[in-house]
Every structure is written in C-alpha cells, then in structure tokens.
Write an enzyme that holds these catalytic residues in place. Structure first.
Site, short mmCIF file in Angstrom:
data_model
loop_
_atom_site.label_atom_id
_atom_site.label_comp_id
_atom_site.label_asym_id
_atom_site.label_seq_id
_atom_site.Cartn_x
_atom_site.Cartn_y
_atom_site.Cartn_z
N LYS A 113 48.79 49.26 94.34
CA LYS A 113 50.31 49.69 94.05
C LYS A 113 51.32 49.71 95.18
O LYS A 113 52.41 49.56 94.69
CB LYS A 113 50.27 51.33 93.94
CG LYS A 113 49.64 51.94 92.71
CD LYS A 113 49.61 53.45 92.92
CE LYS A 113 48.75 54.20 91.61
NZ LYS A 113 48.72 55.62 91.49
N LYS A 195 43.71 47.03 82.62
CA LYS A 195 43.38 48.43 81.94
C LYS A 195 44.54 49.26 81.25
O LYS A 195 45.89 48.85 81.84
CB LYS A 195 42.69 49.42 83.08
CG LYS A 195 43.77 49.93 83.99
CD LYS A 195 43.18 50.86 84.68
CE LYS A 195 44.39 51.54 85.85
NZ LYS A 195 44.31 52.25 86.91
N LYS A 198 49.83 54.04 82.18
CA LYS A 198 51.00 54.91 81.54
C LYS A 198 52.33 54.26 81.90
O LYS A 198 53.37 54.64 81.39
CB LYS A 198 51.23 56.19 82.37
CG LYS A 198 49.93 57.09 81.90
CD LYS A 198 50.19 58.57 82.79
CE LYS A 198 49.04 59.57 82.42
NZ LYS A 198 48.50 59.93 83.97
P1 AMP Z 1 45.75 58.84 85.33
O1 AMP Z 1 46.54 58.47 84.14
O2 AMP Z 1 45.76 57.67 86.51
O3 AMP Z 1 46.10 60.04 86.03
O4 AMP Z 1 44.21 58.79 85.20
C1 AMP Z 1 43.77 60.05 84.43
C2 AMP Z 1 42.26 59.93 84.20
O5 AMP Z 1 42.15 58.79 83.11
C3 AMP Z 1 41.38 59.54 85.55
O6 AMP Z 1 40.08 60.08 85.35
C4 AMP Z 1 41.37 58.05 85.15
O7 AMP Z 1 40.35 57.16 85.46
C5 AMP Z 1 41.32 57.75 83.39
N1 AMP Z 1 41.92 56.78 82.84
C6 AMP Z 1 43.24 56.21 83.26
N2 AMP Z 1 43.25 55.00 82.61
C7 AMP Z 1 42.13 54.75 82.04
C8 AMP Z 1 41.94 53.52 81.25
N3 AMP Z 1 42.52 52.56 80.65
N4 AMP Z 1 40.47 53.52 80.60
C9 AMP Z 1 39.61 54.72 81.18
N5 AMP Z 1 39.91 55.60 81.88
C10 AMP Z 1 41.36 55.82 82.38
#
Ligand code: AMP
Ligand code: TRP
Length: 328
Positions: A113, A195, A198
């Site tokens: 990041k 991956k 968002k």
């Molecule tokens: P975040 O959107 O970064 O707040 O992630 C929220 C949850 O979703 C966390 O447990 C992440 O590890 C999971 N997560 C985010 N992106 C992915 C992805 N592409 N595949 C699987 N899990 C994800």
C-alpha cells in the site's frame, strides 16, 4: 458450556465483492452459532488512506447492511462500527507503545500500500496492524476468520499480545487466524494474478455483491481465460482456475463433479453457467438488503445495540489493561 469467541473486521473502503463474501463473510455466518461473535465495520482502518466523508458514511452503512443481509444475526453475533467504541483507539495507542517498529516494517500489506501512496503514507497506515491487534485483543477472541491476506496481521497480533503479557501479566488471549482451505484468495476476473479487491480502478476485476444480473453476466463474459480448451482445475492457468473455484464454492460440488460437468464444453458455456450460479447465489442477499435498507431506523438501531454490547466488553478489557500497566 462456554463458547469460544470469534472476532473479525471488514473495511468500509468501497463496495463488498465476491472475495469478501467467499473468503470471509459467508464463513462468519456458517460458524456463528458455534461461537460468540463480534463482527466489526472497521472505519478507523478505512481512514488510514484518504476518504471522501460523504462516501465513507454511505459505505459504512452499505457494508453493515450487507453483513446483516448475508445472515449475521443478533442472536449470535454482535455487529457494530469500530469508531463507535472508543476503546479501540485507546488500546491501539497503548499497543503502539509495546510494538517494535521493525515488526511493522515487515508487513507485506504495508509495503504494497505504501508503494502506491509514496509520500502520502500516513502514520496511521503504518500502525494499521496495531489497531487491528487492538480490535481482536479487546474481545479476548480465540479465532479470527479472515482471507489469506490477513494471516500476517493476525500473527503479528499474537506476537504483540505475547509481548504485552510477558511485561504485564496474562492479560490477553492469544488468537489464531482461521483461513478457509478454498476461497481464501479469490482472484480478479481481468487480472487473475491479483486478488479481487474493492479498489475503484478495478471495477471490472471484481463482482460486487450488489451488482445487477446484467453487470455480473458482462463481467464474467469478459473474464480472462487462456488459449487452452480443457475445463479443469489447474493452478498454472489462473483465469480458468479462479472461475472454477468460484463455481465450486457457490455450488458446493466437488472438483471431479465440476470437471465432469464441463467435459467437452467450451469457455462460453462455463462463463454462462457460472454467471447464473453467481446471480442466483447473490439473489437472496440482495433481496434481504433491499428490504432492510428500506427501513432507515432498522439498521441504525441494530448498530447502536451492537455498539452498546461491544462497548461493555471492551471497557472491561481496557480496565484490566490499564490496571496491569499502572495507569489506574
Ligand atoms: P477487506 O475488504 O480488506 O476489509 O477484507 C475483508 C475480509 O475479506 C478479510 O477477511 C479479507 O481477508 C477478505 N478478503 C478480501 N479480499 C479477498 C479476496 N480477494 N479473496 C478472499 N478473501 C478476501
Ligand atoms: N485488516 C482487515 C482487512 O483489511 C480488516 C480488519 C481490521 C480485521 N481489524 C480486524 C480483520 C480484526 C480481522 C480482525 O481485511
């Protein structure tokens, strides 16, 4: 019987996508009856990079609404917004003072990041994993169900807890990450080497939970494949592997069944079938979301009850922490 405690968090940095759902949220729902759970919209993590205030406010509600629509239920889970419970900030500061900088320099997510942000990198982004540790430790969580990208942060949390306990006595429970064997890392549709995320610039890479059926069909149609023909699970072919993995996770079929189902068929069929599976899987969630956001008060009241329940636990923990350190 005393249930073990689960804590997990999710940022309000944009629309939730299929990776969030398959890597995290749907597992939270599946396990909620077995544990005592806290699920948190981590808005203080979200502001570690600049956010538009109006968008942030909307996103916090959207994320919270989707958690409820996905089936998290007050009877088993406390759903709340992080900034409403002040103890998160307080414990984060205290933990900043026991965490060596070197430990944070090793965090791969910070490296990624901060490369994107260059001179704009805030102290908050650097200390992000410490705030995450505070989230988990406030609730004496035993288990932290997350996607694979969060493993390092949960391990760091454990190290911080251990260091604190060593100095001040047995105050914190040492948590373990819980990562799904399949689905821990759902990849982008256009770039299956990265991956699904968002971030704004990758709208076509991600299937968002509130995408319409047409958007879903069109995104899957444009997903990257390869020049091979066979529809089989193969790590070396990231595009097809990712589409098949999503199919596997949503249908619950095993790999042999899926390969047999697609034998002799082409990529067009795979994409059409997958699109329908995704649309049908998201339909109940989307319907519930529409229903619950139709009533403005419903979500507000639910979140305010959640914050109250979380605060009771968090304040008791802060008391214990500050006593142990001689601050009280
Ligand atoms: P975040 O959107 O970064 O707040 O992630 C929220 C949850 O979703 C966390 O447990 C992440 O590890 C999971 N997560 C985010 N992106 C992915 C992805 N592409 N595949 C699987 N899990 C994800
Ligand atoms: N850093 C996590 C992510 O981006 C979100 C998060 C914040 C979290 N606090 C947490 C996850 C505590 C698990 C436990 O996905």
């Amino acid at each position: 019987m005393h249930k073990k405690t689960v804590f997990s968090g999710i940022q309000a940095s944009g629309h939730l996508h299929l990776g969030n759902y398959l890597g995290a949220i749907r597992n939270w729902k599946a396990m909620q009856e077995e544990y005592s759970n806290y699920f948190c919209v981590v808005d203080l993590h979200t502001i570690t990079v600049p956010q538009d205030p109006i968008e942030l406010k909307t996103n916090i509600r959207e994320v919270a609404g989707l958690l409820i629509a996905a089936g998290l239920d007050e009877a088993h889970s406390v759903v709340f917004v992080q900034s409403k419970v002040r103890a998160h900030s307080e414990l984060a500061w205290i933990l900043n003072c026991v965490t060596p900088m070197g430990w944070l320099h090793r965090m791969t997510q910070f490296k990624e990041k901060s490369e994107k942000q260059k001179e704009e990198v805030s102290v908050g982004l650097f200390a992000y994993p410490v705030l995450q540790a505070a989230d988990i430790l406030l609730y004496d969580a035993h288990l932290v169900p997350v996607g694979a990208d969060q493993k390092q942060h949960v391990e760091l949390c454990r190290d911080i807890a251990q260091r604190f306990n060593h100095r001040y006595g047995e105050v914190f429970v040492l948590p373990d990450a819980l990562i799904p064997p399949v689905g821990g890392r759902v990849m982008g549709l256009i770039n299956p080497e990265k991956k699904m995320s968002k971030s704004e610039e990758k709208q076509e890479d991600s299937i968002f939970l509130l995408d319409t059926p047409d958007q879903i069909r069109s995104k899957i149609k444009r997903a990257t494949t390869d020049s091979s023909k066979e529809i089989v699970f193969d790590q070396q072919r990231p595009g097809i592997n990712n589409l098949l993995t999503i199919y596997q996770l949503l249908t619950g079929d095993n790999r042999e069944q899926i390969e047999a189902h697609f034998e002799g068929k082409n990529y067009k069929v795979l994409k059409e079938d997958l699109a329908e599976v995704v649309i049908e899987s998201l339909r109940p969630l989307q319907e519930k979301y529409a229903l619950l956001t139709g009533d403005n008060n419903y979500l507000d009241q639910l979140l305010s009850r959640g914050a109250e329940r979380a605060e009771a636990q968090a304040e008791a923990k802060i008391h214990q922490v500050t006593v142990s350190m001689g601050l009280r």
